[in-house]
Design an enzyme around this catalytic site. Structure first.
Site, mmCIF file in Angstrom:
data_model
loop_
_atom_site.group_PDB
_atom_site.id
_atom_site.type_symbol
_atom_site.label_atom_id
_atom_site.label_comp_id
_atom_site.label_asym_id
_atom_site.label_seq_id
_atom_site.Cartn_x
_atom_site.Cartn_y
_atom_site.Cartn_z
ATOM 1 N N SER A 117 5.295 -10.238 -2.562
ATOM 2 C CA SER A 117 5.542 -9.071 -3.419
ATOM 3 C C SER A 117 6.444 -8.059 -2.724
ATOM 4 O O SER A 117 7.319 -7.454 -3.342
ATOM 5 C CB SER A 117 4.218 -8.409 -3.823
ATOM 6 O OG SER A 117 3.567 -7.811 -2.711
ATOM 7 N N LYS A 118 6.264 -7.885 -1.412
ATOM 8 C CA LYS A 118 7.088 -6.938 -0.672
ATOM 9 C C LYS A 118 8.503 -7.482 -0.441
ATOM 10 O O LYS A 118 9.474 -6.716 -0.411
ATOM 11 C CB LYS A 118 6.429 -6.587 0.667
ATOM 12 C CG LYS A 118 5.165 -5.747 0.529
ATOM 13 C CD LYS A 118 5.454 -4.384 -0.096
ATOM 14 C CE LYS A 118 4.245 -3.476 -0.072
ATOM 15 N NZ LYS A 118 4.527 -2.143 -0.636
ATOM 16 N N ASP A 127 -2.810 4.443 -13.776
ATOM 17 C CA ASP A 127 -2.792 3.179 -13.048
ATOM 18 C C ASP A 127 -1.383 2.615 -13.175
ATOM 19 O O ASP A 127 -0.893 2.414 -14.289
ATOM 20 C CB ASP A 127 -3.814 2.219 -13.653
ATOM 21 C CG ASP A 127 -3.975 0.926 -12.861
ATOM 22 O OD1 ASP A 127 -3.021 0.552 -12.128
ATOM 23 O OD2 ASP A 127 -5.029 0.283 -12.974
ATOM 24 N N SER A 162 7.260 -3.252 3.775
ATOM 25 C CA SER A 162 6.424 -3.632 4.911
ATOM 26 C C SER A 162 7.168 -4.624 5.783
ATOM 27 O O SER A 162 7.995 -5.413 5.293
ATOM 28 C CB SER A 162 5.123 -4.267 4.418
ATOM 29 O OG SER A 162 4.398 -4.860 5.477
ATOM 30 N N TYR A 201 0.869 -10.835 -0.635
ATOM 31 C CA TYR A 201 1.356 -9.515 -0.230
ATOM 32 C C TYR A 201 2.796 -9.587 0.272
ATOM 33 O O TYR A 201 3.660 -8.814 -0.154
ATOM 34 C CB TYR A 201 0.446 -8.944 0.860
ATOM 35 C CG TYR A 201 0.860 -7.573 1.332
ATOM 36 C CD1 TYR A 201 0.617 -6.448 0.548
ATOM 37 C CD2 TYR A 201 1.501 -7.404 2.557
ATOM 38 C CE1 TYR A 201 1.001 -5.179 0.979
ATOM 39 C CE2 TYR A 201 1.880 -6.142 3.002
ATOM 40 C CZ TYR A 201 1.631 -5.043 2.200
ATOM 41 O OH TYR A 201 2.020 -3.792 2.621
ATOM 42 N N SER A 202 3.074 -10.530 1.171
ATOM 43 C CA SER A 202 4.415 -10.655 1.726
ATOM 44 C C SER A 202 5.432 -10.991 0.640
ATOM 45 O O SER A 202 6.548 -10.463 0.642
ATOM 46 C CB SER A 202 4.441 -11.727 2.816
ATOM 47 O OG SER A 202 3.673 -11.338 3.939
#
Length: 250
Positions: A150-151, A57, A134, A147-148
């Site tokens: 972190s990317k 992991d 992304s 999410y955004s």
């Protein structure tokens, strides 16, 4: 070529492993789901590749550092940092636990693995590090803040690493896809603009890697739309976001 791929048990990671599965390549595939990873490895071996699997992991940072030490025992030609998760596009405030998990998986795990490996790459004066980011990193919608974020952090990390390692003969690439058919996008309950098949997405990604594109965002029309919207006044951007959220039903 010795190629390391994280998140190799499904989605883009699985497709990348199968793409690079040739008799010329030695693959090191890392993922947490043993059964699925073993299945991918078996199919890669059937195509002629030498394959090593590592069940782990990526959120286990100590384990990542141990793996990095093991990987560094031999020269590494390419590392594709693909492991990533999303909590989907939902309304409301993202729970802290989900936010923390996304940053651990999508961002912090990357440095846990790379920190021990980078000195080895600098010694060998070669190697490629590929980050799968992304298009969502370029414009943050209210339904994908975690999410955004972190990317976008990943983009900043990759940019700095590019400048740091370029003098040592190491190529750092950031790939920013739009919506590609995968386990992650299957969660989305809205019409995804410029949606593309896994095959087309992998073709674009691997071509960018072979061309050593430092930053590559696609599909181009989607990327161009984002760049244009970012030039708009804030009031107009707010209206676009509101309309897009309405279309999603968020």
């Amino acid at each position: 070529m010795r190629i390391v791929i994280t998140g190799a048990s499904s989605g883009l990671g699985e497709a990348l492993a199968l793409h690079y599965a040739t008799k010329e390549n030695q693959l090191i595939l890392i993922a947490r789901r043993e059964d699925r990873l073993n299945d991918v490895a078996s199919r890669c071996r059937n195509k002629g590749a030498e394959v090593e699997t590592i069940i782990a992991d990526v959120n286990d940072f100590e384990r990542m550092r141990e793996i990095a030490e093991h990987l560094g025992e031999q020269p590494i030609d390419r590392i594709i940092l693909n492991a990533g998760v999303s909590v989907g596009h939902g309304g409301g405030i993202t729970p802290f636990e989900d936010f923390e998990r996304l940053f651990k998986t999508n961002f912090l795990s990357v440095h846990a693995l790379l920190e021990p490996i980078i000195p080895k790459l600098m010694e060998q004066k070669s190697g490629e590090i590929v980050f799968i980011s992304s298009l969502a990193s370029l414009f943050t919608m209210p339904t994908s803040i975690a999410y955004s974020s972190s990317k976008r952090a990943l983009n900043a990390y990759a940019e700095g690493l590019h400048h740091q390692l370029c003098p040592h003969g190491i190529t750092v690439m950031t790939i920013m896809p739009g919506f590609i058919e995968s386990e992650m996008t299957q969660k989305n309950q809205f019409e995804m603009p410029f949606f593309m098949s896994t095959e087309e997405g992998i073709k674009r990604i691997t071509e960018a890697i072979e061309r050593k594109k430092i930053r590559y965002a696609f599909p181009f029309r989607f990327y161009l739309m984002i760049r244009i919207v970012l030039l708009f006044p804030q009031s107009l951007r707010d209206k676009i976001v509101h309309f897009t959220n309405f279309k999603k039903g968020a």
